[in-house]
Design an enzyme around this catalytic site. Structure first.
Site, short mmCIF file in Angstrom:
data_model
loop_
_atom_site.label_atom_id
_atom_site.label_comp_id
_atom_site.label_asym_id
_atom_site.label_seq_id
_atom_site.Cartn_x
_atom_site.Cartn_y
_atom_site.Cartn_z
N SER A 189 0.85 -1.18 0.00
CA SER A 189 0.00 0.00 0.00
C SER A 189 0.89 1.25 0.00
CB SER A 189 -0.96 -0.05 1.19
OG SER A 189 -2.02 0.85 1.01
N GLU A 316 -9.46 -5.03 -4.09
CA GLU A 316 -8.79 -4.17 -3.12
C GLU A 316 -9.78 -3.44 -2.22
OE1 GLU A 316 -5.51 -3.72 -2.68
OE2 GLU A 316 -4.52 -4.34 -4.53
N HIS A 412 -7.66 -5.89 -0.17
CA HIS A 412 -6.49 -5.14 0.28
C HIS A 412 -6.01 -5.66 1.63
CE1 HIS A 412 -3.96 -1.58 -0.06
NE2 HIS A 412 -4.26 -1.22 1.17
#
Length: 510
Positions: A189, A316, A412
């Protein structure tokens, strides 16, 4: 980390001797070692300065303090006013090793450039160390301290901290059995965004030979956006948006002001997309520390001598929705408004409707948001790097499982505990969507092995991206499989859509 079995050996660093702790799993962890001076007092808002040395043997059995933030994460320390020695590294070393020095994996934590720390349980480096690596992680300045614009001071201070930590690795890692010429930077990320930025930064040149980037965000600010946000944050803190005014505000006061500005973004965003996701900090394209968007830098051949391994998850933004990190969109008109705020053509809305017939608007919104922010940008990084002469590999986390609650999503963060081998860490069951089963553990071993092989040899075990083809390793249960993006309808939709840094919203001056 695993159960401890007592004090570990001493290691000599440039700052002095440090002693870690020995685990029953054959790994020594050395925690909380300063790589730069505390970035407060006369050093606040400046680039990192050398850490002062110490006499005797420093205790390295606990993680160092985290950077100023309001986040409270499972199993991780929280920031407390007065914590200042926040620029530290941690090292995991296998006790039993043969032959020469080991390859090094240097981990950069995520957290929207705003929160997080290297002490999160899913980032424990023990399993990777047992696979034959020396693992290093670092804390760096996040939020306003690390990425807020302060007139007369450098932007992107958090990135400069990471460069300083990599220099510490170059100067010290041999003492831990690591090879300073075989460093791979890795992150997830905003940590992956940091990895991409380091590839574009002259200050980081020569400090690593490989890069692993999971879910790289397509998010960068112009200096004008960064300055507009500083004005809002300074106003919330009750100070002038000047160096003098900002220096007069305590770190805690700025953290509180940032939290309040983020809450206001739904109605009054500084950039249009902040109405949907109120993230206040991104790397600033300042022309100095970060001269250009990494996508453009890699397309010109910057860092072509560095091997690149990229991954993103297939869904995600379902995670961000699960934790209430994004605004909901449930109407067709709202989806068109979102596309305009994101700066993508309306044809993408129609394209996602065609690819997902019958899917709720919310699902199409989350799919579009996830591909815009992470999926397409991550994929393009690998392709641009390969076409400019670099070696790049692309993978996607596609693992799904049926569970009593319905099933897991490849969202995610789910990939990180798998790659670290930390499926049983505190909080990992939530990140991966379920209590791990045998198939999950086998997938984790495969992903961890790919990281270790890439760090050691530059090859994770599947074909590299070329100028003509984009082969993709799909991580799944029970078995992985190789696909080709030539047949991807999603990738075809995005063809020709540019990624640009955010500009200020028309409402920003209200």
């Amino acid at each position: 980390m695993g159960q401890t079995s007592g004090a570990g050996p001493d290691f000599r660093t440039t700052g002095g001797r440090v002693r870690g702790r020995r685990s029953v799993d054959g790994v020594v962890a050395v925690l909380g070692v300063p790589y730069a001076a505390p970035p407060f007092g006369p050093h606040r808002f400046r680039g990192p300065r050398p850490a002062p040395g110490w006499s005797g043997t420093r205790d390295g059995t606990d993680f160092g303090p985290v950077a100023p933030q309001s986040a409270r994460l499972p199993g991780a320390p929280v920031w407390r006013p007065g914590d200042e020695d926040v620029l530290t590294v941690n090292v995991w070393v296998p006790e039993e090793r043969e032959g020469g020095p080991l390859p090094v994996l240097f981990w950069i934590h995520g957290g929207a450039y705003t929160f997080g720390s290297s002490a999160q349980p899913d980032y424990d480096g023990s399993a990777l160390a047992r696979a034959g690596l020396v693992v290093v992680s670092c804390n760096y300045r996040t939020g306003f301290e690390g990425f807020g614009h302060v007139p007369g001071f450098p932007d992107n201070r958090g990135l400069l901290d990471q460069v300083a930590a990599l220099r510490w690795v170059r100067e010290n890692i041999a003492a831990f059995g690591g090879d300073p010429a075989a460093v791979t930077v890795a992150g997830h990320s905003s940590g992956a965004g940091s990895v991409a930025c380091l590839m574009a930064m002259e200050q980081a040149r020569g400090l690593f030979r490989g890069a692993i980037a999971h879910s790289v965000p397509s998010a960068f600010f112009t200096p004008a956006v960064a300055a507009a946000l500083t004005s809002r944050i300074a106003g919330g803190a009750g100070v002038a948006p000047t160096a003098e005014g900002l220096l007069s505000a305590s770190p805690g006061r700025l953290v509180a002001a940032c939290d309040e500005v983020a809450r206001q973004c739904a109605d009054d965003p500084a950039t249009a997309v902040q109405a949907y996701e109120p993230v206040l900090f991104q790397p600033v394209l300042d022309g100095e520390v970060l001269p250009v968007d990494p996508l453009r830098a890699l397309a010109t051949g910057a860092c072509r001598d560095v091997g690149l391994l990229v991954c993103h998850t297939l869904e995600e933004y379902w995670f961000l929705h699960e934790i209430a990190g994004v605004r909901e969109v449930t109407t067709e008109s709202g989806l068109l408004e979102f596309a305009a705020a994101l700066g993508v053509p309306a044809r993408l809305v129609a394209g996602y409707r065609a690819l997902r017939p019958g899917a709720p608007v919310l699902d199409r919104y989350l799919a579009l948001f996830g591909d815009a922010r992470f999926g397409e940008y991550s994929s393009r990084l690998a392709e641009h790097h390969a076409r400019a002469g670099g070696r790049a590999y692309l993978s996607r986390f596609a693992r799904r499982r049926r569970t009593p609650g319905g099933g897991t999503r490849p969202w995610h963060t789910a990939d990180v505990p798998f790659a670290f081998g930390n499926l049983d860490a505190d909080g990992a069951a939530f990140l991966i969507g379920a209590v791990p089963d045998d198939e999950d553990r086998a997938l984790s071993r495969r992903m961890l092995r790919a990281w270790a092989d890439f760090a050691a040899h530059g090859d994770p075990g599947w074909p590299a991206v070329t100028a003509e083809a984009t082969p993709v390793q799909a991580w799944a249960v029970p078995d992985d499989h190789l696909t080709d993006d030539a047949a991807s309808g999603v990738r075809a939709l995005w063809r020709g859509v540019p990624f640009e840094p955010y500009e200020t919203s028309p409402a920003a001056g209200r």
